[in-house]
Design a protein around this motif. Structure first.
Motif, PDB file in Angstrom:
ATOM      1  N   ALA A 130      28.004  84.907 -86.599  1.00  0.00           N
ATOM      2  CA  ALA A 130      27.584  85.629 -85.219  1.00  0.00           C
ATOM      3  C   ALA A 130      28.132  85.154 -84.023  1.00  0.00           C
ATOM      4  O   ALA A 130      28.547  84.058 -84.029  1.00  0.00           O
ATOM      5  N   ILE A 131      28.142  85.998 -83.297  1.00  0.00           N
ATOM      6  CA  ILE A 131      28.783  85.682 -81.908  1.00  0.00           C
ATOM      7  C   ILE A 131      27.777  85.960 -80.923  1.00  0.00           C
ATOM      8  O   ILE A 131      26.834  86.943 -80.659  1.00  0.00           O
ATOM      9  N   VAL A 132      27.601  84.906 -79.909  1.00  0.00           N
ATOM     10  CA  VAL A 132      26.674  85.315 -78.626  1.00  0.00           C
ATOM     11  C   VAL A 132      27.523  84.947 -77.527  1.00  0.00           C
ATOM     12  O   VAL A 132      28.308  83.840 -77.291  1.00  0.00           O
ATOM     13  N   ASN A 133      27.517  86.057 -76.743  1.00  0.00           N
ATOM     14  CA  ASN A 133      28.347  85.920 -75.649  1.00  0.00           C
ATOM     15  C   ASN A 133      27.367  85.799 -74.426  1.00  0.00           C
ATOM     16  O   ASN A 133      26.341  86.216 -74.074  1.00  0.00           O
ATOM     17  N   ILE A 134      27.601  84.684 -73.394  1.00  0.00           N
ATOM     18  CA  ILE A 134      26.952  84.394 -72.372  1.00  0.00           C
ATOM     19  C   ILE A 134      27.307  85.298 -71.095  1.00  0.00           C
ATOM     20  O   ILE A 134      28.609  85.118 -70.566  1.00  0.00           O
ATOM     21  N   ALA A 135      26.652  85.901 -70.721  1.00  0.00           N
ATOM     22  CA  ALA A 135      26.815  86.803 -69.474  1.00  0.00           C
ATOM     23  C   ALA A 135      25.997  86.353 -68.206  1.00  0.00           C
ATOM     24  O   ALA A 135      26.178  85.061 -67.786  1.00  0.00           O
ATOM     25  N   GLY A 171      29.318  92.658 -91.232  1.00  0.00           N
ATOM     26  CA  GLY A 171      28.280  91.502 -91.327  1.00  0.00           C
ATOM     27  C   GLY A 171      28.203  90.635 -90.113  1.00  0.00           C
ATOM     28  O   GLY A 171      27.256  89.772 -89.882  1.00  0.00           O
ATOM     29  N   VAL A 172      29.081  91.004 -88.991  1.00  0.00           N
ATOM     30  CA  VAL A 172      29.182  90.096 -87.983  1.00  0.00           C
ATOM     31  C   VAL A 172      28.242  90.704 -86.940  1.00  0.00           C
ATOM     32  O   VAL A 172      28.190  91.758 -86.692  1.00  0.00           O
ATOM     33  N   ARG A 173      27.331  89.768 -86.523  1.00  0.00           N
ATOM     34  CA  ARG A 173      26.485  90.260 -85.556  1.00  0.00           C
ATOM     35  C   ARG A 173      26.803  89.718 -83.945  1.00  0.00           C
ATOM     36  O   ARG A 173      27.554  88.530 -83.752  1.00  0.00           O
ATOM     37  N   ALA A 174      26.812  90.485 -82.913  1.00  0.00           N
ATOM     38  CA  ALA A 174      27.216  90.013 -81.732  1.00  0.00           C
ATOM     39  C   ALA A 174      26.019  90.359 -80.569  1.00  0.00           C
ATOM     40  O   ALA A 174      25.491  91.414 -80.576  1.00  0.00           O
ATOM     41  N   ASN A 175      25.726  89.462 -80.069  1.00  0.00           N
ATOM     42  CA  ASN A 175      24.460  89.374 -78.962  1.00  0.00           C
ATOM     43  C   ASN A 175      24.885  88.867 -77.798  1.00  0.00           C
ATOM     44  O   ASN A 175      25.834  87.971 -77.672  1.00  0.00           O
ATOM     45  N   CYS A 176      24.270  89.249 -76.571  1.00  0.00           N
ATOM     46  CA  CYS A 176      24.390  88.642 -75.355  1.00  0.00           C
ATOM     47  C   CYS A 176      23.341  88.153 -74.607  1.00  0.00           C
ATOM     48  O   CYS A 176      22.142  88.570 -74.620  1.00  0.00           O
ATOM     49  N   VAL A 177      23.480  86.747 -73.777  1.00  0.00           N
ATOM     50  CA  VAL A 177      22.287  86.251 -73.364  1.00  0.00           C
ATOM     51  C   VAL A 177      22.680  86.279 -71.854  1.00  0.00           C
ATOM     52  O   VAL A 177      23.964  85.942 -71.492  1.00  0.00           O
ATOM     53  N   CYS A 178      21.756  86.763 -70.801  1.00  0.00           N
ATOM     54  CA  CYS A 178      21.975  86.553 -69.605  1.00  0.00           C
ATOM     55  C   CYS A 178      21.102  85.745 -68.906  1.00  0.00           C
ATOM     56  O   CYS A 178      19.842  86.004 -68.786  1.00  0.00           O
ATOM     57  N   PRO A 179      21.436  84.456 -68.426  1.00  0.00           N
ATOM     58  CA  PRO A 179      20.593  83.569 -67.948  1.00  0.00           C
ATOM     59  C   PRO A 179      20.424  84.069 -66.455  1.00  0.00           C
ATOM     60  O   PRO A 179      21.225  84.687 -65.768  1.00  0.00           O
ATOM     61  N   GLY A 231      24.036  93.720 -80.948  1.00  0.00           N
ATOM     62  CA  GLY A 231      24.239  94.675 -79.973  1.00  0.00           C
ATOM     63  C   GLY A 231      23.330  94.554 -79.014  1.00  0.00           C
ATOM     64  O   GLY A 231      23.155  95.441 -77.999  1.00  0.00           O
ATOM     65  N   GLN A 232      22.528  93.415 -78.851  1.00  0.00           N
ATOM     66  CA  GLN A 232      21.487  93.439 -77.762  1.00  0.00           C
ATOM     67  C   GLN A 232      21.761  92.339 -76.758  1.00  0.00           C
ATOM     68  O   GLN A 232      22.733  91.650 -76.847  1.00  0.00           O
ATOM     69  N   THR A 233      21.133  92.743 -75.359  1.00  0.00           N
ATOM     70  CA  THR A 233      21.492  91.984 -74.384  1.00  0.00           C
ATOM     71  C   THR A 233      20.075  91.191 -73.841  1.00  0.00           C
ATOM     72  O   THR A 233      18.956  91.947 -73.564  1.00  0.00           O
ATOM     73  N   LEU A 234      19.746  89.937 -73.934  1.00  0.00           N
ATOM     74  CA  LEU A 234      18.481  89.438 -73.634  1.00  0.00           C
ATOM     75  C   LEU A 234      18.673  88.501 -72.162  1.00  0.00           C
ATOM     76  O   LEU A 234      19.453  87.336 -72.482  1.00  0.00           O
ATOM     77  N   ALA A 235      17.828  88.961 -71.487  1.00  0.00           N
ATOM     78  CA  ALA A 235      17.750  88.199 -70.226  1.00  0.00           C
ATOM     79  C   ALA A 235      16.958  86.983 -70.280  1.00  0.00           C
ATOM     80  O   ALA A 235      15.673  87.066 -70.551  1.00  0.00           O
ATOM     81  N   ALA A 236      17.363  85.648 -70.272  1.00  0.00           N
ATOM     82  CA  ALA A 236      16.701  84.430 -70.182  1.00  0.00           C
ATOM     83  C   ALA A 236      16.388  84.271 -68.862  1.00  0.00           C
ATOM     84  O   ALA A 236      17.256  83.141 -68.407  1.00  0.00           O
ATOM     85  N   ASP A 237      15.481  84.639 -68.009  1.00  0.00           N
ATOM     86  CA  ASP A 237      15.452  84.691 -66.758  1.00  0.00           C
ATOM     87  C   ASP A 237      14.131  84.468 -66.075  1.00  0.00           C
ATOM     88  O   ASP A 237      13.996  84.761 -64.906  1.00  0.00           O
ATOM     89  N   GLY A 238      12.904  84.192 -66.818  1.00  0.00           N
ATOM     90  CA  GLY A 238      11.776  84.129 -66.439  1.00  0.00           C
ATOM     91  C   GLY A 238      11.112  85.433 -65.768  1.00  0.00           C
ATOM     92  O   GLY A 238      10.316  85.478 -64.879  1.00  0.00           O
ATOM     93  N   GLY A 239      11.677  86.460 -66.251  1.00  0.00           N
ATOM     94  CA  GLY A 239      11.354  87.937 -65.730  1.00  0.00           C
ATOM     95  C   GLY A 239      11.897  88.405 -64.565  1.00  0.00           C
ATOM     96  O   GLY A 239      11.501  89.301 -63.881  1.00  0.00           O
ATOM     97  N   PHE A 240      13.000  87.532 -63.857  1.00  0.00           N
ATOM     98  CA  PHE A 240      13.484  88.068 -62.834  1.00  0.00           C
ATOM     99  C   PHE A 240      14.251  89.438 -62.696  1.00  0.00           C
ATOM    100  O   PHE A 240      13.899  90.410 -61.749  1.00  0.00           O
ATOM    101  N   GLU A 241      14.879  89.966 -63.793  1.00  0.00           N
ATOM    102  CA  GLU A 241      15.482  91.004 -63.878  1.00  0.00           C
ATOM    103  C   GLU A 241      14.402  92.255 -64.056  1.00  0.00           C
ATOM    104  O   GLU A 241      14.748  93.285 -63.419  1.00  0.00           O
ATOM    105  N   SER A 242      13.247  91.932 -64.622  1.00  0.00           N
ATOM    106  CA  SER A 242      12.432  92.743 -64.867  1.00  0.00           C
ATOM    107  C   SER A 242      11.779  93.178 -63.590  1.00  0.00           C
ATOM    108  O   SER A 242      11.144  94.513 -63.309  1.00  0.00           O
ATOM    109  N   THR A 243      11.692  92.616 -62.532  1.00  0.00           N
ATOM    110  CA  THR A 243      11.011  93.221 -61.227  1.00  0.00           C
ATOM    111  C   THR A 243      11.900  93.678 -60.130  1.00  0.00           C
ATOM    112  O   THR A 243      11.458  94.243 -59.229  1.00  0.00           O
TER     113      THR A 243
END
Length: 252
Positions: A130-135, A171-179, A231-243
């Motif tokens: 698995a790859i996790v890229n930090i954006a 079989g390699v998964r790649a996802n992105c976390v956006c703090p 292939g997913q981008t997950l914002a770990a941001d307390g909802g900041f992007e959603s507003t």
């Protein structure tokens, strides 16, 4: 299919989110190759931990990355997870961002993700790793003073999708976390009370995140609990992007 995941490589591991991620991996029983260009700080924090392999490397340097990958694979045996966390920031008006500054930011934030992933792809494909890229939240929503930083992080998000699309058959998964805003020592040192209050007002959870909270998301995406997530981008941001650009005063 589930398998034992026992190793990981984390770049930018000497401090912040990278160090918090390292500690969570260690708690899971993994051995971790800690990669950072700050040799002194890397050696200091590595000496306080067991089951780590400190490797000094500037991820923007192709030759250094190739050497890092060779050593990490040799020492770990298998590479089950790669966390591309190393990054730099340079904030200022767009008219004052010269080409050298842009190159420096892109070199670490984007080229580093590309180089590390390419160098370690054979090892990752061998074990369906698995790859996790930090954006960053700055890659999802434009902001003043972040032309190089935000653009580099937006590119990381798309690079993640390319990796997921092309390496999925192996079989390699790649996802992105956006703090979003994270309560790091650096942030608290440079954020004025006015900035802190403004972030609290703009974030639905009304607070900064912690390094540990972001690390929890990263480790989940590296685990078999996320075996069908890629292939997913997950914002770990307390909802900041959603507003979006919504005004906090209109929430109630």
């Amino acid at each position: 299919m589930s398998m034992t995941r026992t190793t990981a490589i984390v770049t930018g591991a000497a401090r912040g989110i990278g160090l918090a991620t390292t500690d969570l991996f260690l708690a899971e029983g993994r051995r971790v190759a800690m990669v950072d260009r700050d040799a002194d700080e890397l050696q200091r924090v590595a000496a306080e931990r067991e089951n780590v392999i400190p490797i000094t490397c500037d991820v923007s340097d192709p030759e250094a990355v190739a050497a890092m990958a060779r050593r990490a694979v040799a020492d770990l045996g298998e590479v089950h997870a790669l966390v591309n966390n190393a990054g730099v920031a340079d904030f200022g008006p767009i008219d004052e961002c010269d080409f050298a500054t842009c190159q420096r930011v892109m070199g670490t934030n984007l080229d580093g993700v590309f180089l590390c992933s390419q160098a370690l792809s054979p090892a990752l494909r061998a074990v369906s790793g698995a790859i996790v890229n930090i954006a960053s939240i700055s890659g999802l929503r434009a902001s003043t003073l972040r032309v190089a930083y935000g653009t580099s992080k937006a590119a990381v998000i798309h690079l993640t999708r390319q990796q997921a699309a092309e390496w999925g058959e192996h079989g390699v998964r790649a996802n992105c976390v956006c703090p979003g805003p994270v309560r790091t020592k650096l942030a608290m040192a440079v954020h004025t009370q006015e900035i802190i209050d403004a972030y609290h007002d703009a974030i639905p959870l009304n607070r900064y995140g912690s390094e540990r909270e972001v690390a929890e998301v990263i480790c989940f995406l590296c685990s078999d609990r996320a075996a069908y997530v890629t292939g997913q981008t997950l914002a770990a941001d307390g909802g900041f992007e959603s507003t979006g650009v919504g005004l906090p005063a209109l929430r109630g």
